[in-house]
Structure formats: C-alpha cells, structure tokens
Design an enzyme around this catalytic site. Structure first.
Site, PDB file in Angstrom:
ATOM      1  N   CYS A  17      44.230  67.061  59.450  1.00 22.85           N
ATOM      2  CA  CYS A  17      43.181  66.925  60.464  1.00 22.85           C
ATOM      3  C   CYS A  17      42.923  65.461  60.786  1.00 22.85           C
ATOM      4  O   CYS A  17      43.056  64.583  59.939  1.00 22.85           O
ATOM      5  CB  CYS A  17      41.895  67.593  59.984  1.00 22.85           C
ATOM      6  SG  CYS A  17      42.081  69.363  59.720  1.00 22.85           S
ATOM      7  N   ASP A  18      42.534  65.221  62.028  1.00 21.32           N
ATOM      8  CA  ASP A  18      42.223  63.857  62.448  1.00 21.32           C
ATOM      9  C   ASP A  18      40.735  63.575  62.244  1.00 21.32           C
ATOM     10  O   ASP A  18      39.993  64.394  61.691  1.00 21.32           O
ATOM     11  CB  ASP A  18      42.660  63.619  63.896  1.00 21.32           C
ATOM     12  CG  ASP A  18      41.968  64.538  64.901  1.00 21.32           C
ATOM     13  OD1 ASP A  18      40.864  65.069  64.621  1.00 21.32           O
ATOM     14  OD2 ASP A  18      42.525  64.726  65.993  1.00 21.32           O
ATOM     15  N   ILE A  19      40.285  62.435  62.697  1.00 21.04           N
ATOM     16  CA  ILE A  19      38.899  62.014  62.492  1.00 21.04           C
ATOM     17  C   ILE A  19      37.900  62.952  63.172  1.00 21.04           C
ATOM     18  O   ILE A  19      36.736  63.023  62.780  1.00 21.04           O
ATOM     19  CB  ILE A  19      38.702  60.553  62.948  1.00 21.04           C
ATOM     20  CG1 ILE A  19      37.426  59.979  62.348  1.00 21.04           C
ATOM     21  CG2 ILE A  19      38.723  60.427  64.460  1.00 21.04           C
ATOM     22  CD1 ILE A  19      37.354  58.467  62.405  1.00 21.04           C
ATOM     23  N   GLY A  21      38.146  66.130  63.032  1.00 23.04           N
ATOM     24  CA  GLY A  21      38.066  67.338  62.222  1.00 23.04           C
ATOM     25  C   GLY A  21      38.963  68.473  62.673  1.00 23.04           C
ATOM     26  O   GLY A  21      38.843  69.597  62.181  1.00 23.04           O
ATOM     27  N   VAL A  22      39.856  68.199  63.612  1.00 21.57           N
ATOM     28  CA  VAL A  22      40.784  69.224  64.076  1.00 21.57           C
ATOM     29  C   VAL A  22      42.214  68.816  63.699  1.00 21.57           C
ATOM     30  O   VAL A  22      42.495  67.648  63.442  1.00 21.57           O
ATOM     31  CB  VAL A  22      40.673  69.450  65.603  1.00 21.57           C
ATOM     32  CG1 VAL A  22      39.284  69.955  65.975  1.00 21.57           C
ATOM     33  CG2 VAL A  22      41.011  68.192  66.379  1.00 21.57           C
TER      34      VAL A  22
END
Length: 130
Positions: A17-19, A21-22
């Site tokens: 996940c990226d920053i 949250g996905v």
C-alpha cells in the site's frame, strides 16, 4: 466478463500500500503476473523450464482499468481467460474484492513468444496453453 478458466485468491499485504492506504498501482501488475504464472503451473507448464529451453513468454502490452481500490488486509480473486489473436496470446484478467464482490481492476495483457531469440508466430500458444 464470464467464462473464466482460472482463478487464484490472494491477500493484500501492508507493504503493498502507498501513503494513501491503497494498493500501489504498480503492485496490481504483480498480482496479474502471479496469476498468469500460477495458471501455467496448473497446466503443468514451468515458466522456468520454458526459459531454460529458450522459449521466452513476454508481455508486449498491458492495459489496466482501475475501478475500485484494494486496501491492506483485503482478500481478492484474480480471474482470467485467454484468447489467441495472431502472434499474441491475450489474457483478460479481472480482480474482485471478496468482502463485497466488487470489481477492482480489469486488465488486458498481450503476450508474445520468442523461441531461440526469434519472434514466434504464436503456434507455441496452441501447444502449451489452449
């Protein structure tokens, strides 16, 4: 899309996940590739053994339409079907989230084959996969 010929269930790991949250968009390609390799394995075809025989299956083009995001801990299914188009084998792959059975990604992956360094006319797909 119906008439899937293979599916695999996976789970999102935190580090994918990226920053925001996905799941990072590039990670979806890993999911798709893993499903294709597992499909080969289900047909008793080893990607490694093909490579050792100088049969290289390579993605030549990929289209991904992002529909809904996956997040950490989500479980999902990658489903696929295949179609031969000239020199190429086309994988139509969809990703569905389990919790609500929502479509998260639609992809079209075009695969070519090189045999002993030369582009194949695609007949290898008939013998290996179809």
């Amino acid at each position: 899309m119906q008439d899937y010929i293979f599916e695999i269930q996976l789970k999102v790991r935190d580090y994918e996940c990226d920053i925001q949250g996905v799941v990072n968009n590039a990670v979806y390609q890993n999911y798709l590739e893993h499903a294709r390799h597992e499909y080969l394995s289900s047909k008793a075809i080893s990607f490694k053994e093909l490579t050792e025989k100088e049969i290289l299956l390579m993605v030549s083009r990929i289209e991904m339409d992002f529909k809904n995001s996956l997040t950490s801990g989500d479980t999902f299914t990658v489903k696929l079907k295949i179609e031969r188009q000239g020199l190429k084998l086309i994988f139509f792959q969809d990703i569905f989230r389990h919790s609500d059975d929502v479509l998260c990604l639609k992809a079209k992956v075009e695969v070519i084959a090189k045999i002993n360094g030369k582009l194949s006319r695609g007949e290898i797909f008939d013998t290996l996969l179809l």
